[in-house]
Structures are given as C-alpha cells and as structure tokens.
Design a protein around this motif. Structure first.
Motif, PDB file in Angstrom:
ATOM      1  N   ARG A   1       7.274  -1.833 -15.079  1.00 11.34           N
ATOM      2  CA  ARG A   1       8.490  -2.138 -14.312  1.00 11.34           C
ATOM      3  C   ARG A   1       9.143  -0.860 -13.808  1.00 11.34           C
ATOM      4  O   ARG A   1       9.664  -0.822 -12.690  1.00 11.34           O
ATOM      5  CB  ARG A   1       9.479  -2.931 -15.166  1.00 11.34           C
ATOM      6  N   ALA A   2       9.116   0.201 -14.592  1.00 10.21           N
ATOM      7  CA  ALA A   2       9.661   1.478 -14.125  1.00 10.21           C
ATOM      8  C   ALA A   2       8.875   1.986 -12.921  1.00 10.21           C
ATOM      9  O   ALA A   2       9.452   2.486 -11.942  1.00 10.21           O
ATOM     10  CB  ALA A   2       9.637   2.502 -15.256  1.00 10.21           C
ATOM     11  N   ASP A   3       7.543   1.833 -12.959  1.00  8.30           N
ATOM     12  CA  ASP A   3       6.723   2.226 -11.801  1.00  8.30           C
ATOM     13  C   ASP A   3       7.033   1.345 -10.596  1.00  8.30           C
ATOM     14  O   ASP A   3       7.099   1.832  -9.464  1.00  8.30           O
ATOM     15  CB  ASP A   3       5.231   2.115 -12.147  1.00  8.30           C
ATOM     16  N   LEU A   4       7.226   0.053 -10.843  1.00  9.29           N
ATOM     17  CA  LEU A   4       7.569  -0.860  -9.752  1.00  9.29           C
ATOM     18  C   LEU A   4       8.915  -0.500  -9.139  1.00  9.29           C
ATOM     19  O   LEU A   4       9.080  -0.528  -7.908  1.00  9.29           O
ATOM     20  CB  LEU A   4       7.590  -2.296 -10.267  1.00  9.29           C
ATOM     21  N   ASP A   5       9.877  -0.128  -9.966  1.00  4.90           N
ATOM     22  CA  ASP A   5      11.191   0.275  -9.435  1.00  4.90           C
ATOM     23  C   ASP A   5      11.062   1.483  -8.520  1.00  4.90           C
ATOM     24  O   ASP A   5      11.723   1.557  -7.473  1.00  4.90           O
ATOM     25  CB  ASP A   5      12.148   0.586 -10.592  1.00  4.90           C
ATOM     26  N   ARG A   6      10.221   2.434  -8.900  1.00  5.77           N
ATOM     27  CA  ARG A   6      10.006   3.593  -8.031  1.00  5.77           C
ATOM     28  C   ARG A   6       9.335   3.182  -6.717  1.00  5.77           C
ATOM     29  O   ARG A   6       9.669   3.711  -5.652  1.00  5.77           O
ATOM     30  CB  ARG A   6       9.173   4.645  -8.769  1.00  5.77           C
TER      31      ARG A   6
ATOM     32  N   LEU B   1      10.033   1.849  -0.816  1.00  4.64           N
ATOM     33  CA  LEU B   1      10.080   0.870   0.265  1.00  4.64           C
ATOM     34  C   LEU B   1      11.451   0.837   0.921  1.00  4.64           C
ATOM     35  O   LEU B   1      11.562   0.726   2.138  1.00  4.64           O
ATOM     36  CB  LEU B   1       9.717  -0.518  -0.264  1.00  4.64           C
ATOM     37  N   THR B   2      12.494   0.938   0.117  1.00  2.87           N
ATOM     38  CA  THR B   2      13.856   0.990   0.673  1.00  2.87           C
ATOM     39  C   THR B   2      14.019   2.202   1.558  1.00  2.87           C
ATOM     40  O   THR B   2      14.576   2.122   2.665  1.00  2.87           O
ATOM     41  CB  THR B   2      14.889   1.017  -0.464  1.00  2.87           C
ATOM     42  N   ASP B   3      13.501   3.341   1.112  1.00  4.46           N
ATOM     43  CA  ASP B   3      13.576   4.570   1.895  1.00  4.46           C
ATOM     44  C   ASP B   3      12.821   4.442   3.212  1.00  4.46           C
ATOM     45  O   ASP B   3      13.224   5.008   4.237  1.00  4.46           O
ATOM     46  CB  ASP B   3      13.004   5.728   1.068  1.00  4.46           C
ATOM     47  N   LEU B   4      11.733   3.675   3.201  1.00  5.16           N
ATOM     48  CA  LEU B   4      10.921   3.494   4.406  1.00  5.16           C
ATOM     49  C   LEU B   4      11.401   2.342   5.276  1.00  5.16           C
ATOM     50  O   LEU B   4      10.839   2.096   6.346  1.00  5.16           O
ATOM     51  CB  LEU B   4       9.462   3.248   4.014  1.00  5.16           C
TER      52      LEU B   4
ATOM     53  N   GLU C   1       0.811  -1.220   0.000  1.00  2.00           N
ATOM     54  CA  GLU C   1       0.000   0.000   0.000  1.00  2.00           C
ATOM     55  C   GLU C   1       0.844   1.269   0.000  1.00  2.00           C
ATOM     56  O   GLU C   1       0.301   2.367   0.007  1.00  2.00           O
ATOM     57  CB  GLU C   1      -0.923   0.012   1.224  1.00  2.00           C
ATOM     58  N   ALA C   2       2.152   1.135   0.019  1.00  2.00           N
ATOM     59  CA  ALA C   2       3.017   2.318   0.097  1.00  2.00           C
ATOM     60  C   ALA C   2       2.838   3.198  -1.128  1.00  2.00           C
ATOM     61  O   ALA C   2       2.602   2.724  -2.234  1.00  2.00           O
ATOM     62  CB  ALA C   2       4.484   1.902   0.215  1.00  2.00           C
ATOM     63  N   GLY C   3       2.946   4.503  -0.913  1.00  2.00           N
ATOM     64  CA  GLY C   3       2.891   5.469  -1.995  1.00  2.00           C
ATOM     65  C   GLY C   3       3.362   6.811  -1.490  1.00  2.00           C
ATOM     66  O   GLY C   3       3.288   7.085  -0.289  1.00  2.00           O
ATOM     67  N   PRO C   4       3.879   7.652  -2.373  1.00  2.00           N
ATOM     68  CA  PRO C   4       4.405   8.955  -1.921  1.00  2.00           C
ATOM     69  C   PRO C   4       3.389   9.782  -1.158  1.00  2.00           C
ATOM     70  O   PRO C   4       3.734  10.514  -0.232  1.00  2.00           O
ATOM     71  CB  PRO C   4       4.802   9.638  -3.242  1.00  2.00           C
ATOM     72  N   ALA C   5       2.106   9.670  -1.511  1.00  2.00           N
ATOM     73  CA  ALA C   5       1.083  10.503  -0.864  1.00  2.00           C
ATOM     74  C   ALA C   5       0.640   9.936   0.476  1.00  2.00           C
ATOM     75  O   ALA C   5      -0.033  10.630   1.242  1.00  2.00           O
ATOM     76  CB  ALA C   5      -0.122  10.665  -1.783  1.00  2.00           C
TER      77      ALA C   5
ATOM     78  N   ARG D   1       2.805   8.027   2.778  1.00  2.00           N
ATOM     79  CA  ARG D   1       3.975   7.437   3.430  1.00  2.00           C
ATOM     80  C   ARG D   1       3.698   7.065   4.875  1.00  2.00           C
ATOM     81  O   ARG D   1       4.164   6.028   5.365  1.00  2.00           O
ATOM     82  CB  ARG D   1       5.154   8.421   3.369  1.00  2.00           C
ATOM     83  N   ASP D   2       2.952   7.905   5.584  1.00  2.00           N
ATOM     84  CA  ASP D   2       2.724   7.657   7.003  1.00  2.00           C
ATOM     85  C   ASP D   2       1.848   6.437   7.248  1.00  2.00           C
ATOM     86  O   ASP D   2       1.824   5.910   8.367  1.00  2.00           O
ATOM     87  CB  ASP D   2       2.081   8.885   7.663  1.00  2.00           C
ATOM     88  N   VAL D   3       1.103   5.982   6.227  1.00  2.00           N
ATOM     89  CA  VAL D   3       0.283   4.792   6.408  1.00  2.00           C
ATOM     90  C   VAL D   3       1.155   3.550   6.569  1.00  2.00           C
ATOM     91  O   VAL D   3       0.773   2.594   7.249  1.00  2.00           O
ATOM     92  CB  VAL D   3      -0.692   4.628   5.225  1.00  2.00           C
ATOM     93  N   VAL D   4       2.347   3.544   5.975  1.00  2.00           N
ATOM     94  CA  VAL D   4       3.182   2.346   5.982  1.00  2.00           C
ATOM     95  C   VAL D   4       3.642   1.983   7.399  1.00  2.00           C
ATOM     96  O   VAL D   4       3.436   0.840   7.830  1.00  2.00           O
ATOM     97  CB  VAL D   4       4.376   2.506   5.023  1.00  2.00           C
ATOM     98  N   PRO D   5       4.240   2.878   8.173  1.00  2.00           N
ATOM     99  CA  PRO D   5       4.590   2.492   9.545  1.00  2.00           C
ATOM    100  C   PRO D   5       3.370   2.186  10.405  1.00  2.00           C
ATOM    101  O   PRO D   5       3.435   1.311  11.285  1.00  2.00           O
ATOM    102  CB  PRO D   5       5.364   3.695  10.081  1.00  2.00           C
ATOM    103  N   LEU D   6       2.252   2.860  10.160  1.00  2.00           N
ATOM    104  CA  LEU D   6       1.033   2.514  10.879  1.00  2.00           C
ATOM    105  C   LEU D   6       0.623   1.077  10.546  1.00  2.00           C
ATOM    106  O   LEU D   6       0.267   0.290  11.436  1.00  2.00           O
ATOM    107  CB  LEU D   6      -0.103   3.458  10.488  1.00  2.00           C
ATOM    108  N   GLY D   7       0.673   0.748   9.270  1.00  2.00           N
ATOM    109  CA  GLY D   7       0.322  -0.597   8.852  1.00  2.00           C
ATOM    110  C   GLY D   7       1.243  -1.640   9.429  1.00  2.00           C
ATOM    111  O   GLY D   7       0.803  -2.728   9.835  1.00  2.00           O
TER     112      GLY D   7
END
Length: 371
Positions: free
Chosen positions: A109-114, A119-122, A64-68, A70-76
């Motif tokens: 694949r380019a979208d997946l790489d982003r 995810l690496t950043d998070l 579910e990660a996405g730039p808009a 980001r805070d949902v990921v640690p909550l999840g």
C-alpha cells in the motif's frame, strides 16, 4: 503490392514502403501507410508470433507510470485516444471497464500511495478506493490493504488485433526485388546491424488460464513488492503476467516464473485456484537504454545509399498501447514530416554522438502536430 485501404486527403500510390516485422507495431504502421495511399510490402516469415502473441494487451498509461518512465505516460495517453478508432476499423472489442490497482499488504500500500502521488503529479485520472469500494468493484478480490481505480485505462486482445490487421495487410515471408522508397524496421527485440545495439531483450513470462468466474476488470497488483496483472477476456480467458528479466539466452518459460505468477495472482483472486492453465509463454520485449521508444530515422541511414530507413522499436512493455501513435509518427517520418517535440524525444539516435543534429538537418522535416 497494391493498397487495400485508403484514407481521405492522401493521394494513393505515392511511395513504396517496405515494413520489416509484422507484429502489432509493424502491422499498425503498414495499415496506417495503406490508409494514406502508399504501397506497402510487409515482410515477416512468422507474422504475429513474437511479443505480440504473448502480450496481455493492457491499454494502461496510468498503470505503467513510474519515475523512470514518466514520459511514457503522456505518450500512452495520446495513443490511447487513437485506440477506439483503430478498434472500430479492425472490428475488435475494447474492454472499457477500467483498471484496478491493488495492494496486497501494508508495504504494498505504501508503494501504491507513491504510485498514485506520481499519477496526481502527471495529471492522470485515478480514484483512491476504500477497501469496501474496491471489493464492490471487484467482489472476487481477497482481503487486501488498499487500491485505486483508473477509469480510463482499458484493454484489448492483441491476438485479435493482429489477426484483424493481417486481414488488411498482406505479409510476405521474404522481401521482393522491388526497390523501396523507404524502409521501416519494426523487428522487435532484434534489430539488424548496424542498429542491433540500440535494443536489448527483456524476457517476460505470461500465462493464459480459462475461468468460469473471471474478474470483471483488469487487476494490476503488488504482492510483497512483486507486480502481477490479471487481464480478463470476454470469452473467459484470463491472462496473468508478467515477469521481467534481463537475460542473454533465448526466452523460455521457467518453473520459478510460472510459480510466482500463479501464487501472486491467486493471493489477489483466490477463485483462480479453479482456473485451468491453458498456456505458458515467454517472449522478449525490446528494451531501450532510457526506457523510451526508438521512433524515427535510423542513425546514420541518411548518409547511406538506399531507401530512407525509419526505426519503430524499443517499445518494451508498451507495444500494444503505443502502436496507433507509433504508426502515425512513422508514417509522418516516411512522408518527411516530423513532430518537433516527439521527433526529438523519440529520436533513435539520441544516444549516438552527433547523430541528432545530423538527422534533423539531413531530413529537412516539416513540423506537424500529431494528435
């Protein structure tokens, strides 16, 4: 109503809490309050029939990660750590084989790489896969451009979860005349006034298939830039979703939505051609202005006569994933305790002028870490 469930370290019968809404979030809140020894009156004329009935049940912070959001990921991630204990209490299974992220073509694949860079950043666990490794993990996949594995992202059947919660939480169709000490509003995409403006309905269409050869893992794919997910169940059911559409009318299944979901899912997993279409549903998700949940004291409620009011809404696509964490946070709010970081992040009044300061000072919270 008397408590059916008690938990250690809590004196039973301290408060009477009325929980409005008996989807997976409202029921999880009620179950947590009962475990803490409170009396609970859950109210819903059609329990479990809203977004929870349509949800696929992905427990996938990384997916579910996405730039808009980001805070949902640690909550999840924090909520996902609570799921094994909840599933054990309820006697429901967790599908623990991880989630595959799949790119259909070079642009995908380019979208997946982003996505993987994010995810690496998070700090999210993710393994980039060669196409050979991807096909080894899921041999039913068509020829695709690339993929990744999220080993710690799982799934659960929300209908089984709701059914188990309903066995533990009594629900009545209308509220009693009893005076509650606190009220929790967990009514999904439609909040009562004066808080209705805090959420908006976001329609999602979802399909349920029956397959004799379902995928082994959750597959979240991109097909020509369109997201699609395929979630297998142990009994051969396969859930395919989900469209996302801002709209003003009632949630309805559309020919275009069904066609797009089936077409994209079959392009990733050709074996689904032989699956039987069993159900097509549409439900509204509760979206908030910034994509984050609304969990905490209702704006302006402290100045009104009546019980303390706590909102549990705005969870959009994350209701099943976040249900255990939201349940703990809401129960803490009911008891007058606030996690200082999450209390501010998820404050339902964060978009209302001057409401945050008002909420914090009038409830006089104690701080507590929510693990």
């Amino acid at each position: 109503m008397s408590s059916r469930v008690t938990g250690p370290g809590h004196r039973p019968g301290r408060l009477l809490v009325r929980v409005r809404g008996a989807g997976v979030v409202g029921l999880a809140v009620a179950e947590e309050l009962l475990r803490r020894g409170h009396r609970v009156e859950a109210v819903d004329p059609t329990p479990g029939s809203g977004a929870s009935h349509a949800a696929a049940g992905m427990l996938s912070p990384g997916g579910e990660a996405g730039p808009a959001v980001r805070d949902v990921v640690p909550l999840g991630r924090r909520s996902l750590r609570r799921w094994p204990a909840l599933a054990d209490r309820l006697g429901v299974g967790l599908h623990r084989t991880g989630t595959l992220l799949v790119a259909h073509d070079a642009g995908d694949r380019a979208d997946l790489d982003r996505h993987l860079d994010l995810l690496t950043d998070l700090g999210e666990p993710a393994e980039r896969l060669t196409t050979a490794r991807l096909r080894a993990l899921e041999p039913r996949l068509a020829r695709v451009a690339g993929g990744a594995w999220l080993p710690e992202d799982h799934s659960v059947d929300p209908r089984a979860v709701v059914a188990a919660l309903l066995r533990r939480v009594p629900v009545r169709p209308v509220a009693s005349s009893a005076t509650a000490d606190a009220e929790v509003i967990a009514t999904g995409a439609v909040l009562p006034q004066p808080w209705a403006h805090l959420v908006r309905p976001v329609r999602g269409e979802i399909l349920r298939l029956r397959s004799e050869d379902p995928p082994e893992r959750v597959v979240r794919g991109l097909v020509a830039g369109r997201p699609v997910y395929v979630v297998p169940r142990a009994d051969g059911e396969v859930v395919v979703g989900a469209t996302t559409e801002e709209h003003a009318g009632p949630p309805v299944v559309t020919a275009g939505g069904v066609h797009a979901l089936l077409d994209d899912a079959r392009r990733l997993l050709p074996g689904l051609d032989r699956a039987v279409l069993g159900e097509a549903l549409a439900r509204d998700r509760p979206g908030s202005a910034d994509g984050l949940p609304l969990v905490g004291p209702a704006p302006g409620a402290a100045a009104q006569a009546g019980p303390r009011t706590v909102l549990a809404s705005g969870l959009h696509r994350h209701g099943v994933l976040l249900a255990p964490l939201v349940a703990a946070l809401v129960a803490d709010h009911v008891e007058g305790r606030v996690d200082p970081v999450l209390g501010r992040l998820l404050d339902p009044g964060r978009h209302e002028p001057d409401s945050h300061h008002q909420t914090q000072t009038q409830t006089q919270p104690q701080t507590q870490e929510v693990r």
